[in-house]
Design a protein around this motif. Structure first.
Motif, PDB file in Angstrom:
ATOM      1  N   PHE A 816     -37.212  13.737 -48.871  1.00  0.00           N
ATOM      2  CA  PHE A 816     -37.980  12.852 -47.999  1.00  0.00           C
ATOM      3  C   PHE A 816     -37.483  11.405 -48.032  1.00  0.00           C
ATOM      4  O   PHE A 816     -38.097  10.537 -47.397  1.00  0.00           O
ATOM      5  CB  PHE A 816     -39.456  12.878 -48.394  1.00  0.00           C
ATOM      6  N   GLN A 817     -36.399  11.122 -48.730  1.00  0.00           N
ATOM      7  CA  GLN A 817     -35.922   9.744 -48.857  1.00  0.00           C
ATOM      8  C   GLN A 817     -34.849   9.391 -47.833  1.00  0.00           C
ATOM      9  O   GLN A 817     -34.175   8.376 -47.963  1.00  0.00           O
ATOM     10  CB  GLN A 817     -35.396   9.497 -50.281  1.00  0.00           C
ATOM     11  N   HIS A 818     -34.684  10.214 -46.786  1.00  0.00           N
ATOM     12  CA  HIS A 818     -33.668   9.987 -45.771  1.00  0.00           C
ATOM     13  C   HIS A 818     -34.325  10.033 -44.391  1.00  0.00           C
ATOM     14  O   HIS A 818     -34.813  11.089 -43.971  1.00  0.00           O
ATOM     15  CB  HIS A 818     -32.558  11.021 -45.870  1.00  0.00           C
ATOM     16  N   THR A 819     -34.312   8.915 -43.705  1.00  0.00           N
ATOM     17  CA  THR A 819     -35.003   8.813 -42.413  1.00  0.00           C
ATOM     18  C   THR A 819     -34.494   9.837 -41.411  1.00  0.00           C
ATOM     19  O   THR A 819     -35.279  10.498 -40.714  1.00  0.00           O
ATOM     20  CB  THR A 819     -34.828   7.397 -41.839  1.00  0.00           C
ATOM     21  N   GLN A 820     -33.176   9.996 -41.325  1.00  0.00           N
ATOM     22  CA  GLN A 820     -32.615  10.921 -40.338  1.00  0.00           C
ATOM     23  C   GLN A 820     -33.060  12.355 -40.608  1.00  0.00           C
ATOM     24  O   GLN A 820     -33.352  13.118 -39.671  1.00  0.00           O
ATOM     25  CB  GLN A 820     -31.084  10.851 -40.341  1.00  0.00           C
ATOM     26  N   LEU A 821     -33.121  12.740 -41.887  1.00  0.00           N
ATOM     27  CA  LEU A 821     -33.538  14.101 -42.217  1.00  0.00           C
ATOM     28  C   LEU A 821     -35.033  14.290 -41.950  1.00  0.00           C
ATOM     29  O   LEU A 821     -35.469  15.355 -41.526  1.00  0.00           O
ATOM     30  CB  LEU A 821     -33.223  14.411 -43.686  1.00  0.00           C
ATOM     31  N   ASN A 822     -35.812  13.251 -42.212  1.00  0.00           N
ATOM     32  CA  ASN A 822     -37.243  13.332 -41.909  1.00  0.00           C
ATOM     33  C   ASN A 822     -37.475  13.493 -40.412  1.00  0.00           C
ATOM     34  O   ASN A 822     -38.374  14.223 -39.988  1.00  0.00           O
ATOM     35  CB  ASN A 822     -37.961  12.080 -42.412  1.00  0.00           C
ATOM     36  N   LYS A 823     -36.655  12.792 -39.604  1.00  0.00           N
ATOM     37  CA  LYS A 823     -36.794  12.944 -38.158  1.00  0.00           C
ATOM     38  C   LYS A 823     -36.477  14.372 -37.729  1.00  0.00           C
ATOM     39  O   LYS A 823     -37.145  14.933 -36.847  1.00  0.00           O
ATOM     40  CB  LYS A 823     -35.853  11.961 -37.438  1.00  0.00           C
ATOM     41  N   ARG A 824     -35.470  14.927 -38.347  1.00  0.00           N
ATOM     42  CA  ARG A 824     -35.128  16.308 -38.015  1.00  0.00           C
ATOM     43  C   ARG A 824     -36.323  17.231 -38.258  1.00  0.00           C
ATOM     44  O   ARG A 824     -36.644  18.091 -37.435  1.00  0.00           O
ATOM     45  CB  ARG A 824     -33.922  16.752 -38.854  1.00  0.00           C
ATOM     46  N   MET A 825     -37.021  17.047 -39.382  1.00  0.00           N
ATOM     47  CA  MET A 825     -38.163  17.894 -39.695  1.00  0.00           C
ATOM     48  C   MET A 825     -39.311  17.660 -38.715  1.00  0.00           C
ATOM     49  O   MET A 825     -39.967  18.612 -38.276  1.00  0.00           O
ATOM     50  CB  MET A 825     -38.638  17.641 -41.126  1.00  0.00           C
ATOM     51  N   VAL A 826     -39.555  16.402 -38.345  1.00  0.00           N
ATOM     52  CA  VAL A 826     -40.617  16.112 -37.371  1.00  0.00           C
ATOM     53  C   VAL A 826     -40.310  16.783 -36.040  1.00  0.00           C
ATOM     54  O   VAL A 826     -41.196  17.401 -35.417  1.00  0.00           O
ATOM     55  CB  VAL A 826     -40.774  14.593 -37.190  1.00  0.00           C
ATOM     56  N   TYR A 827     -39.068  16.708 -35.583  1.00  0.00           N
ATOM     57  CA  TYR A 827     -38.715  17.326 -34.304  1.00  0.00           C
ATOM     58  C   TYR A 827     -38.781  18.848 -34.373  1.00  0.00           C
ATOM     59  O   TYR A 827     -39.146  19.504 -33.389  1.00  0.00           O
ATOM     60  CB  TYR A 827     -37.323  16.866 -33.864  1.00  0.00           C
ATOM     61  N   VAL A 828     -38.442  19.415 -35.529  1.00  0.00           N
ATOM     62  CA  VAL A 828     -38.558  20.869 -35.684  1.00  0.00           C
ATOM     63  C   VAL A 828     -40.024  21.291 -35.592  1.00  0.00           C
ATOM     64  O   VAL A 828     -40.365  22.283 -34.932  1.00  0.00           O
ATOM     65  CB  VAL A 828     -37.948  21.316 -37.032  1.00  0.00           C
ATOM     66  N   PHE A 829     -40.907  20.528 -36.248  1.00  0.00           N
ATOM     67  CA  PHE A 829     -42.339  20.826 -36.158  1.00  0.00           C
ATOM     68  C   PHE A 829     -42.832  20.688 -34.718  1.00  0.00           C
ATOM     69  O   PHE A 829     -43.630  21.501 -34.243  1.00  0.00           O
ATOM     70  CB  PHE A 829     -43.137  19.890 -37.065  1.00  0.00           C
ATOM     71  N   LEU A 830     -42.362  19.643 -34.019  1.00  0.00           N
ATOM     72  CA  LEU A 830     -42.770  19.434 -32.631  1.00  0.00           C
ATOM     73  C   LEU A 830     -42.294  20.583 -31.747  1.00  0.00           C
ATOM     74  O   LEU A 830     -43.048  21.080 -30.885  1.00  0.00           O
ATOM     75  CB  LEU A 830     -42.207  18.101 -32.134  1.00  0.00           C
ATOM     76  N   GLU A 831     -41.056  21.009 -31.946  1.00  0.00           N
ATOM     77  CA  GLU A 831     -40.536  22.121 -31.157  1.00  0.00           C
ATOM     78  C   GLU A 831     -41.330  23.399 -31.413  1.00  0.00           C
ATOM     79  O   GLU A 831     -41.657  24.137 -30.472  1.00  0.00           O
ATOM     80  CB  GLU A 831     -39.053  22.340 -31.487  1.00  0.00           C
ATOM     81  N   GLY A 832     -41.638  23.674 -32.673  1.00  0.00           N
ATOM     82  CA  GLY A 832     -42.433  24.858 -32.980  1.00  0.00           C
ATOM     83  C   GLY A 832     -43.818  24.789 -32.372  1.00  0.00           C
ATOM     84  O   GLY A 832     -44.358  25.796 -31.894  1.00  0.00           O
ATOM     85  N   PHE A 833     -44.397  23.581 -32.366  1.00  0.00           N
ATOM     86  CA  PHE A 833     -45.722  23.388 -31.778  1.00  0.00           C
ATOM     87  C   PHE A 833     -45.701  23.703 -30.286  1.00  0.00           C
ATOM     88  O   PHE A 833     -46.574  24.419 -29.772  1.00  0.00           O
ATOM     89  CB  PHE A 833     -46.163  21.939 -32.025  1.00  0.00           C
TER      90      PHE A 833
END
Length: 875
Positions: A816-833
């Motif tokens: 969780f200490q990398h902004t770019q990787l956190n964005k990837r996870m947020v977008y993956v959650f959004l896509e799944g939603f």
């Protein structure tokens, strides 16, 4: 700002729930006011345009609300969300491993590039690197996505109005979604949220020092050191006297030690002289000795011994020993069935003996016969004697005992096996997992290990144990003791408390008085010794708990002094002494005016911590299966399911896990290195929601897929038993109820209100929050890691190992200490939603197209087919 000239009535109903509609209307109002009205009124006085925009937004929200009510959200929250998180963690772990294999120092930019390289190898059809690393591409992605959503949610007439559509799109994409995603992706925000979530947990000193010693981030260490120096300057400037001066001295000593550790760690990182604790321990050779008996009954230790025995070709001996243990347990329990009356007793007896004979012959054929491969090589005379018994006698639970003892002695004494294992790197790693391996670079112990010194200045009282060995409990009542004072000492940078115990003893010649000094660790050791020797004391005597963070202040020491005094007085009551003959001798030894010699060292106490819970759980299981089932077949099935109980199939299961395809693997091969986590859900036979969730998360957080299958099977069985013990159906229902609660109008309304208050506190658009100082962010990271380690239960360490647990937790935090990787996870959650919300539309294909410009994706497609997934060529 121009006000509306006339009142225009608008239907304010959106979702059908007033508690949601009210804050939603406020969000719409604030959005229009701050993103449109402030410039629109400079161009026109006509309110109809604003009204149309508002109606358009409301129409979209109404359609969105109607659609969400038709969806069963349980699969998304219980499966898809867990799968996405586990896959994200797997990609991160593989990226870390790839950089380590290249023998490169991990840099943030290298990790991000490698992460998306692994993502495309795993996902194969999509890579989100552009969206996560390029602000321009991210805005374009959000605009395209909002266009699609407006097409689905708006009436055709509204969607065809380009000006209206563009305004709404920009408000949603840049005014709402982008700021929200940026906030959710900010590592500092996540760290603060983690600390807030576990705010009730107490930071432990041990966890804090572990984080400092393990940190590989110079910025973190410098931030902690600078803060310690700042506090030191403040404390030294204070003008105090009396008790306060002692308290301040203790704080200064603690801060000096923290500064020293930080400086030492920074120097190592900057000079590249990082110490590998495992290698250093192997070279030093001064390691704790774990007896073979303890290794064979402890899951974690047994795993490492099993790996070693495989390396040296001795696995057959270990598997034979374990299989015989399983056979003995099963045979004893099945023969116990015969003791209960049956309608057809003769048939029952015949069936039991037949099954036991089959099991015994199977063990013999698998490990001792000429056809066995690999074969246990022991005295042929013993093997022949055993074969004779199997041919002419009814099998008994003890039929293999003589051969098993011989195999045990062979493993214990043969230089190839246990003696060499103690010198092997696997043994050192085992000690690390059992938390019995200290970092040789740091002296001292936070529990104040070592002997307590004799506090009597004159040494005038010298009681001999020889003189006290014959003291009876009646004579013992003449002894009284109480803690009269407490103080703090510092040794090798370690600060610990000392308790002054005043002891009075009546004698025919008068009264003897002396003082002795003990640490808390002395009390702890003494308590363990007497409760182990006199089991009845465990329910009577309660020792105060282990120390907490900031435990050197006067208030805490006084409280502990009071609690330890209560403990002493209860211990010294005549009733307690008379109920435990022999206790008097132990108490005299503890209170004697001399240095206290711990009966249990650090190693022994840790063995108690790890082994005793295992033994207790075995006793509980044994009690639980005393009521055996009526039929033998049912008994075989139920007992093989019991937690910790080894059935007659153990040997077969063990052998399968090493020499055949593991039953946990799918029949259709799925390469775990290049697939999503959810692709391997079929290894969950008992497909309950909680088991699926726990297995997925534990596999990825603690890297269990990389452990040997025997340990993973044990963990899986333990989780299954835990769920059954908690009534799996009820637990399933609780998860379903929790998802229903999360999607209830009350919770949705609460989420909307939090969003409103975050972006428009008191109805005013929030200003951009200034980025916090780097030193503060670094200290927040340290605090977050300390909190996470502090809440880890000891039971988890007993199952997985201390080192594995620690690495798993810190890996998740580091992710969780990398902004770019956190964005990837947020977008993956959004896509799944969105895929869940609109299953009738091809959102997956849409996302693949939106991400198609990824450079990583283009490079992957142009690779030779044979190099895209190397491990797939193995099968």
């Amino acid at each position: 700002m121009k006000q509306e000239n006339k009142s225009i009535k608008i239907d304010r109903r959106l979702t059908g729930a007033y508690i949601i509609d009210e804050p939603l209307q406020q969000v719409i109002q604030f959005s229009l006011r701050d993103y449109v009205q402030y410039w629109y009124y400079t161009l026109s006085d006509d309110d109809s345009f604003l009204v149309e925009i508002r109606k358009t937004l409301q129409n979209a929200l109404i359609k969105f609300s109607t659609r969400s009510k038709e969806i069963d959200w349980l699969p998304y929250f219980a499966t898809r969300l867990v799968d996405d998180f586990g896959t994200h963690l797997r990609i991160f772990r593989k990226a870390q491993q790839r950089i380590t294999e290249k023998d490169e120092k991990m840099k943030a930019e290298d990790l991000v590039d490698t992460f998306f390289e692994v993502e495309v190898e795993m996902e194969k059809e999509v890579c989100r690197d552009l969206v996560c690393t390029s602000p321009k591409d991210e805005e374009g992605f959000l605009r395209d996505l909002c266009e699609v959503l407006l097409y689905l949610l708006l009436p055709p007439g509204d969607f065809q109005n380009k000006i209206m559509r563009y305004f709404v799109r920009e408000i949603i994409a840049r005014g709402i979604l982008l700021p929200l995603i940026n906030q959710l992706s900010d590592p500092d925000y996540i760290n603060q949220y983690v600390i807030w979530m576990i705010r009730d947990s107490v930071c432990s000193y041990e966890a804090f020092m572990n984080i400092i010693k393990l940190s590989d981030n110079v910025g973190e260490l410098e931030a902690v050191r600078d803060k310690a120096m700042e506090e030191l300057q403040y404390l030294r400037s204070l003008d105090t006297a009396g008790d306060d001066i002692n308290n301040i001295k203790n704080q200064i000593n603690s801060l000096l030690f923290v500064k020293k550790v930080c400086d030492s760690r920074i120097l190592r990182l900057q000079t590249g002289k990082e110490i590998d604790t495992v290698k250093l321990a192997v070279k030093c050779g001064k390691l704790c000795t774990v007896p073979l008996d303890n290794i064979l009954v402890h899951n974690i230790a047994l795993q490492f011994f099993m790996d070693y025995m495989q390396q040296v070709g001795g696995q057959a001996h270990l598997f034979f020993w374990m299989t015989v243990e399983g056979y003995r347990v099963t045979a004893q329990q099945q023969l116990a069935v015969l003791l209960s009356p049956k309608k057809d007793g003769r048939h029952q007896t015949t069936q039991t003996k037949g099954l036991l004979r089959t099991a015994a012959v199977g063990v013999y054929d698998q490990y001792l016969s000429e056809k066995a491969s690999p074969r246990v090589n022991i005295d042929d005379t013993l093997v022949a004697k055993l074969a004779e018994k199997l041919n002419h006698e009814d099998p008994t639970p003890e039929i293999f005992d003589e051969v098993q003892r011989k195999v045990y002695e062979l493993m214990l004494r043969d230089e190839r096996f246990y003696p060499s294992f103690k010198q092997h790197v696997l043994y050192v790693r085992m000690l690390a997992e059992l938390d019995m391996l200290k970092d040789p670079s740091f002296r001292g112990s936070d529990d104040g290990e070592g002997e307590s010194f004799n506090g009597s200045p004159t040494g005038s009282i010298n009681l001999s144990l020889d003189d006290l060995s014959n003291v009876s409990s009646d004579e013992f009542v003449q002894l009284r003791a109480c803690i009269s004072d407490t103080g703090v000492c510092n040794d090798h940078g370690k600060t610990y408390a000392l308790y002054a115990i005043t002891v009075r003893r009546r004698t025919p010649n008068g009264e003897e008085v002396w003082k002795t000094y003990r640490r808390y660790s002395d009390f702890h050791d003494f308590h363990m010794r007497i409760t182990e020797q006199f089991e009845n004391l465990a329910s009577i005597l309660k020792l105060p708990g282990k120390k907490t963070f900031n435990n050197m202040d006067r208030e805490f020491l006084e409280k502990r002094k009071k609690d330890l005094n209560t403990y002493l007085q209860l211990l010294l009551t005549p009733e307690t002494m008379k109920a435990s003959p022999g206790l008097a001798h132990c108490v005299y030894d503890f209170l004697e005016n001399k240095a206290y010699n711990k009966g249990k060292g650090d190693f022994a106490r840790k063995m108690d911590t790890f082994v005793n819970p295992l033994r207790n759980s075995m006793r509980n299981v044994s009690n639980a299966v005393k009521s055996l089932p009526d039929s033998l077949t049912e008994g075989m099935t139920k007992m093989s399911d019991n937690m910790g109980k080894i059935s007659e199939r153990l040997g077969q299961d063990i052998k399968q896990s090493f020499f055949k395809e593991s039953p946990l693997m799918q029949k259709t091969y799925v390469d775990p290195e290049h697939s999503r986590v959810g692709a391997q859900l079929e290894d969950v036979v008992d497909d309950t929601i909680p088991l699926r969730i726990m297995l997925l998360l534990m596999d990825e957080v603690f890297d269990l897929k990389e452990r040997n299958q025997w340990l993973r099977r044990n963990i899986k069985n333990l989780l299954q038993q835990l769920i059954r013990a908690m009534h799996g159906d009820t637990l399933n229902k609780k998860i379903v109820d929790h998802v229903d609660w999360m999607t209830s109008p009350e919770q949705v309304a609460d989420a909307v209100k939090r969003f409103r208050d975050a972006f428009w506190p008191n109805g005013i658009l929030a200003e951009a929050v200034p980025r916090r100082d780097k030193a503060i962010r670094m200290r927040t990271r340290i605090a977050g890691k300390t909190k996470l380690l502090g809440i880890m239960p000891d039971e988890l360490k007993h199952i997985l190992g201390a080192e594995t647990t620690r690495k798993g937790i810190l890996r998740v935090f580091e992710m969780f200490q990398h902004t770019q990787l956190n964005k990837r996870m947020v977008y993956v959650f959004l896509e799944g939603f969105l895929e869940t919300l609109f299953p009738m539309y091809k959102f997956r294909e849409l996302f693949n197209k939106l991400h198609s410009r990824s450079k990583q994706m283009q490079r992957y497609k142009h690779r030779p087919q044979s190099t895209q997934a190397p491990s797939l060529q193995k099968r």
